[in-house]
Design a protein around this motif. Structure first.
Motif, PDB file in Angstrom:
ATOM      1  N   THR A 191      39.359  38.025  48.481  1.00  0.00           N
ATOM      2  CA  THR A 191      39.577  39.420  48.103  1.00  0.00           C
ATOM      3  C   THR A 191      40.160  39.489  46.697  1.00  0.00           C
ATOM      4  O   THR A 191      41.169  38.840  46.412  1.00  0.00           O
ATOM      5  N   PHE A 192      39.514  40.262  45.864  1.00  0.00           N
ATOM      6  CA  PHE A 192      39.978  40.439  44.491  1.00  0.00           C
ATOM      7  C   PHE A 192      40.711  41.765  44.367  1.00  0.00           C
ATOM      8  O   PHE A 192      40.227  42.803  44.839  1.00  0.00           O
ATOM      9  N   VAL A 193      41.879  41.722  43.723  1.00  0.00           N
ATOM     10  CA  VAL A 193      42.652  42.925  43.431  1.00  0.00           C
ATOM     11  C   VAL A 193      42.970  42.912  41.945  1.00  0.00           C
ATOM     12  O   VAL A 193      43.511  41.924  41.433  1.00  0.00           O
ATOM     13  N   SER A 194      42.608  43.988  41.244  1.00  0.00           N
ATOM     14  CA  SER A 194      42.845  44.036  39.811  1.00  0.00           C
ATOM     15  C   SER A 194      44.334  44.080  39.513  1.00  0.00           C
ATOM     16  O   SER A 194      45.153  44.479  40.344  1.00  0.00           O
ATOM     17  N   GLU A 195      44.682  43.685  38.303  1.00  0.00           N
ATOM     18  CA  GLU A 195      46.083  43.600  37.891  1.00  0.00           C
ATOM     19  C   GLU A 195      46.771  44.957  37.904  1.00  0.00           C
ATOM     20  O   GLU A 195      47.965  45.068  38.192  1.00  0.00           O
ATOM     21  N   ASP A 196      46.012  45.996  37.585  1.00  0.00           N
ATOM     22  CA  ASP A 196      46.591  47.339  37.576  1.00  0.00           C
ATOM     23  C   ASP A 196      46.529  48.014  38.941  1.00  0.00           C
ATOM     24  O   ASP A 196      46.972  49.161  39.092  1.00  0.00           O
ATOM     25  N   GLY A 197      45.972  47.324  39.935  1.00  0.00           N
ATOM     26  CA  GLY A 197      45.897  47.868  41.283  1.00  0.00           C
ATOM     27  C   GLY A 197      44.817  48.897  41.492  1.00  0.00           C
ATOM     28  O   GLY A 197      44.689  49.466  42.582  1.00  0.00           O
TER      29      GLY A 197
END
Length: 228
Positions: A103-109
């Protein structure tokens, strides 16, 4: 009036010589113009190839260095190895044969992808968090067509090497396009004549600058990338 064989040969020789000379001049002119166009066409091909290679290297290198794309974290669920057991050590060093899904979650959410996958050099245990760069978002929430990579300057330097190598092709293309010199086959314009003509304006300094920057930049980039 009777004529001797010698007189006939001289007469025919005199009559044939101008005809043969005109044919030769015509043939030489046609060949010269054809190779002149060939030299400029080859220069255009070199120029376009150099621009494409430089653009491609800059594009991929910016993502590999983490300067472009969406930075985030991929939480590993599973990893699969794809290289054969008899792969050489150098092959394992330069390739990324392990595919990790998670699962990928971007740094800014602001972005999340439960079907992300990235290629890395080694297998990681489930739950490991990998710094990952998303280069293309998935087309939908359930799609698996998103593109991800693990940023690293080792890969970026190789792409930057391609960027600088494109400068070499671009420099050659400019030289051939401006002077008409063909670096392959029989050229209508000799190299000496082309080199002399290039010195009358800004062509020679520009070509030398592109060749110098390209060769030095490509050499340094490939060496740094190889030993990284």
């Amino acid at each position: 009036m009777l004529t001797s064989p010698a007189d006939e040969e001289r007469e025919h020789g005199v009559m044939a010589r101008p005809h043969g000379s005109a044919t030769d001049r015509l043939s030489t002119g046609l060949v010269g113009r054809a190779f002149g166009r060939l030299g400029r066409a080859g220069g255009l091909i070199f120029l376009l190839a150099g621009l494409v290679l430089s653009g491609w290297g800059a594009y991929e290198g910016s993502y590999a260095a983490g300067w472009a794309g969406t930075r985030g974290t991929l939480t590993v669920q599973r990893c699969d190895v794809s290289y054969p057991n008899n792969a050489s050590r150098s092959s394992r060093k330069n390739r990324r044969p392990v595919r990790c899904e998670g699962t990928f979650v971007s740094e800014d959410g602001g972005g999340r992808d439960a079907h992300a996958a990235v290629r890395v050099r080694q297998r990681y245990a489930a739950g490991t968090e990998l710094s990952t760069q998303r280069t293309r978002a998935p087309s939908s929430a359930d799609a698996t067509d998103g593109d991800y990579l693990q940023p690293g300057m080792d890969r970026a330097w190789r792409w930057f090497g391609a960027f600088f190598a494109g400068w070499v092709l671009t420099g050659l293309g400019v030289f051939c396009l401006v002077t008409g010199y063909a670096p392959f086959g029989h050229s209508r314009v000799s190299y000496d004549a082309a080199w002399e003509a290039s010195g009358r304006g800004a062509t020679r300094p520009a070509v030398l600058g592109m060749l110098g920057v390209g060769l030095v930049g490509a050499g340094v980039s490939f060496l740094v990338g190889y030993f990284s």
